[in-house]
Scaffold this active site. Structure first.
Site, PDB file in Angstrom:
ATOM      1  CD1 TRP A  64      -2.335  -1.882   0.281  1.00 49.55           C
ATOM      2  CD2 TRP A  64      -2.799  -1.365   2.410  1.00 49.55           C
ATOM      3  NE1 TRP A  64      -3.344  -2.713   0.709  1.00 49.55           N
ATOM      4  CE2 TRP A  64      -3.650  -2.418   1.996  1.00 49.55           C
ATOM      5  CE3 TRP A  64      -2.915  -0.864   3.717  1.00 49.55           C
ATOM      6  CZ2 TRP A  64      -4.611  -2.975   2.861  1.00 49.55           C
ATOM      7  CZ3 TRP A  64      -3.866  -1.419   4.573  1.00 49.55           C
ATOM      8  CH2 TRP A  64      -4.705  -2.462   4.143  1.00 49.55           C
TER       9      TRP A  64
ATOM     10  CG  HIS B 160      -2.360  -1.067  -6.039  1.00 53.11           C
ATOM     11  ND1 HIS B 160      -2.306  -2.338  -6.576  1.00 53.11           N
ATOM     12  CD2 HIS B 160      -1.826  -1.182  -4.793  1.00 53.11           C
ATOM     13  CE1 HIS B 160      -1.774  -3.170  -5.699  1.00 53.11           C
ATOM     14  NE2 HIS B 160      -1.465  -2.490  -4.601  1.00 53.11           N
TER      15      HIS B 160
ATOM     16  NE  ARG C 275       5.173 -11.201  -5.988  1.00 51.50           N
ATOM     17  CZ  ARG C 275       4.002 -10.674  -5.664  1.00 51.50           C
ATOM     18  NH1 ARG C 275       3.874  -9.374  -5.460  1.00 51.50           N
ATOM     19  NH2 ARG C 275       2.934 -11.435  -5.519  1.00 51.50           N
TER      20      ARG C 275
ATOM     21  CG  ASP D 131       1.478  -6.872  -6.131  1.00 51.07           C
ATOM     22  OD1 ASP D 131       1.377  -8.022  -5.666  1.00 51.07           O
ATOM     23  OD2 ASP D 131       0.601  -5.992  -5.989  1.00 51.07           O
TER      24      ASP D 131
ATOM     25  CD  GLU E 140      -4.448  -7.433 -11.140  1.00 53.58           C
ATOM     26  OE1 GLU E 140      -3.379  -7.839 -11.633  1.00 53.58           O
ATOM     27  OE2 GLU E 140      -5.139  -8.136 -10.381  1.00 53.58           O
TER      28      GLU E 140
ATOM     29  CD  GLU F  55       0.204 -11.350  -7.607  1.00 51.69           C
ATOM     30  OE1 GLU F  55      -0.593 -11.875  -6.822  1.00 51.69           O
ATOM     31  OE2 GLU F  55       0.318 -10.106  -7.705  1.00 51.69           O
TER      32      GLU F  55
ATOM     33  NE  ARG G  53      -0.584 -12.029   3.875  1.00 45.54           N
ATOM     34  CZ  ARG G  53      -1.032 -11.003   3.169  1.00 45.54           C
ATOM     35  NH1 ARG G  53      -1.162  -9.811   3.754  1.00 45.54           N
ATOM     36  NH2 ARG G  53      -1.362 -11.136   1.907  1.00 45.54           N
TER      37      ARG G  53
END
Ligand SMILES: *[C@@H]1O[C@H](CO)[C@@H](O)[C@H](O)[C@H]1NC(C)=O
Ligand SMILES: *[C@@H]1O[C@H](CO)[C@@H](O)[C@H](O)[C@H]1NC(C)=O
Ligand SMILES: *[C@@H]1O[C@H](CO)[C@@H](O)[C@H](O)[C@H]1NC(C)=O
Ligand SMILES: *[C@@H]1O[C@H](CO)[C@@H](O)[C@H](O)[C@H]1NC(C)=O
Length: 463
Positions: A90, A129, A206, A208, A212, A232, A345
């Site tokens: 985020w 994002h 990597r 994400d 999208e 991913e 997690r």
């Protein structure tokens, strides 16, 4: 100008290509969950928020990872996040580091400590994002840096997962979706990735949420990074994943993830592996550049879904010897069995001293076998398939798998092995068999997997 050329040369010399990564084995760690910098081992009150792990904690425990044989780690995204972004996905400020994980110097020290051990760092990065603090009207984008205007984002809409245009242009959950077609956004993300890789000496990425964002952007992004990139693509389809190879170096092998579950949880016929490989080897240009995994932070762990350690061991051994880069999700070496996010997690610190556990020992043997036999240098060849039994080779390494608890016996013929040579199962040093004229007599009892190592030192001509 000279300095610029020198910098470029240095950058080239330090960055690592896909073919170099093919020989690596990666340990995936969630930065917040491995170890607290001060060594505090008390529990975490709330897995949906920061638990206190950080970069210095990882640095202090690199031996725990390297002693299993891993020569790379994948860490959580490092940039400053909006509140509660303990996982790192985020972003709030793309150009500063997340102080919950430590100081910038702590991160620099982690990378240096890895490189001093001959290990590499794979950084997780997000360019789709920002954090969920922005409202769906895009009224308060000023909280995000440097994407602080509403025109930098797609207008809010919910993703229709059957429509690729919608997947690229709508919002994943409540995450403000960047519009990479806006020149400022696209160009800033390209200079950002180049900056982060060179500033912190990152060896690979990597990426994400690749589905999208349009693929034209990932081509530019991968080039700008100058390092190995693995995407991913959260989709079981071989062809969908294969569509990304060439744009980036590889994808995280979700198709294999589902095959492994079909075989070792559902007990489906092992013949499925044959048709899977037929499809995969024609769809992908290079299977060695994919990232193989059994578990990750987005899915319930294998042992949560199917709590049988022998099936889990088959799955881990398979993922590390099948074509692709082996990736282990932290905690699998302690037989963690957490369910959906955030229960998958878990904190690792209660187990950092537990280096004699059954799975820690098993993982160590598998990773060392992968490296000792350099499986990435040898073609994958099926040697035997049956509904509950499968055997393949990579060079002189032979691996046998079962998905039944019945005792099995098969004679597997493989001509490089000569009659009279001895093969031993790496998991039990006294479990050796002599090659017969009818082949290698393979015994799998109670659902075990065996990885065979040729023991005879004599060359075949001497026998
Ligand atoms: C855990 O943290 C999340 C995120 O801050 C919060 O929404 C949730 O209420 C917390 N749960 C508990 C039991 O405190
Ligand atoms: C966005 O950030 C830039 C650079 O920091 C600043 O000049 C500009 O005023 C900001 N715009 C808004 C709307 O906050
Ligand atoms: C993204 O930005 C481009 C360039 O400004 C614009 O033409 C396009 O309509 C935007 N996409 C969406 C879905 O808003
Ligand atoms: C394997 O070969 C041995 C002799 O070489 C034989 O006794 C045995 O029955 C064979 N096993 C199978 C399953 O074919």
């Amino acid at each position: 100008m000279k300095a610029l050329i020198l910098l470029c040369l240095l950058g080239l010399a330090l960055s690592h290509t896909a073919s170099e990564w093919a020989s690596r084995t990666i340990y995936q760690v969630l930065t917040d969950r491995m170890a607290r910098p001060d060594g505090d081992t008390s529990g975490c009150p709330n897995l949906s928020n920061y638990c206190g792990g950080g970069w210095a904690g990882i640095t202090n425990n690199l031996g725990y990872i390297q002693n299993m044989g891993f020569d790379a780690i994948w860490v959580s995204p490092v940039v400053t996040n909006t509140p509660n972004g303990y996982h790192g996905y985020w972003a709030q400020n793309f150009f500063t580091l997340n102080s919950n994980f430590g100081s910038e110097q702590d991160f620099i020290n982690l990378v240096s400590a890895l490189h001093a051990r001959g290990m590499w760092i794979m950084l997780d990065v997000v360019a789709n994002h920002a954090g969920p603090t922005v409202d769906t009207n895009l009224d308060n984008t000023n909280v995000i840096s440097p994407f602080n205007q509403s025109s930098y984002y797609h207008p809010f809409c919910n993703i229709d997962w059957n429509n690729q245009y919608s997947i690229e242009n709508c919002w994943l959950a409540s995450l403000p979706d960047l519009n990479q077609t806006v020149p400022y956004v696209g160009n800033t993300l390209l200079s950002w990735i180049s900056w982060i890789v060179t500033t912190y000496n990152i060896d690979g990425l990597r990426i994400d949420t690749c589905m999208e964002v349009p693929t034209w952007f990932w081509s530019q992004f991968a080039k700008a990074s100058g390092v190995y990139t693995v995407c991913e693509v959260d989709n079981p389809s071989i062809s969908t994943n294969a569509g990304y190879q060439g744009i980036v170096d590889g994808t995280l092998n979700y198709p294999l993830y589902y095959l492994i579950r079909d075989l070792f949880q559902q007990g489906q016929s092992m013949y499925n592996a044959r048709s899977f490989m037929q499809q995969a080897s024609s769809a992908f240009s290079n299977l060695n550049y994919l990232g193989n995994f059994v578990d990750n932070h987005d899915n319930p762990r294998f042992l949560y879904q199917y709590n049988m350690i022998n099936r889990f061991q088959n799955a881990i051994a398979w993922s590390m010897t099948w074509p692709g880069i082996g990736i282990l999700y932290y905690g699998d070496e302690q037989a963690y069995a957490g369910g959906n996010d955030p229960y998958n997690r878990e904190i690792l610190w209660p187990n950092l001293g537990n280096t004699g556990s059954q799975m820690y020992t098993f993982v160590t043997k598998v990773v060392q076998y992968r490296k000792a036999n350099q499986v990435w240098n040898y073609p994958w060849v099926e040697r035997y398939a049956d509904d509950n039994f499968y055997c393949y080779t990579r060079g002189l390494a032979m691996m046998a798998f079962s998905n039944t608890n019945n005792n099995l016996q098969y004679n597997v013929t493989y001509h490089p092995y000569q009659v009279g040579q001895v093969l031993c199962n790496i998991f039990y040093s006294t479990d050796c068999v002599t090659v017969l004229s009818t082949g290698v007599p393979v015994y799998l009892n109670g659902g075990e997997t065996k990885l065979y190592q040729l023991q005879s030192k004599e060359t075949p001509s001497e026998i």
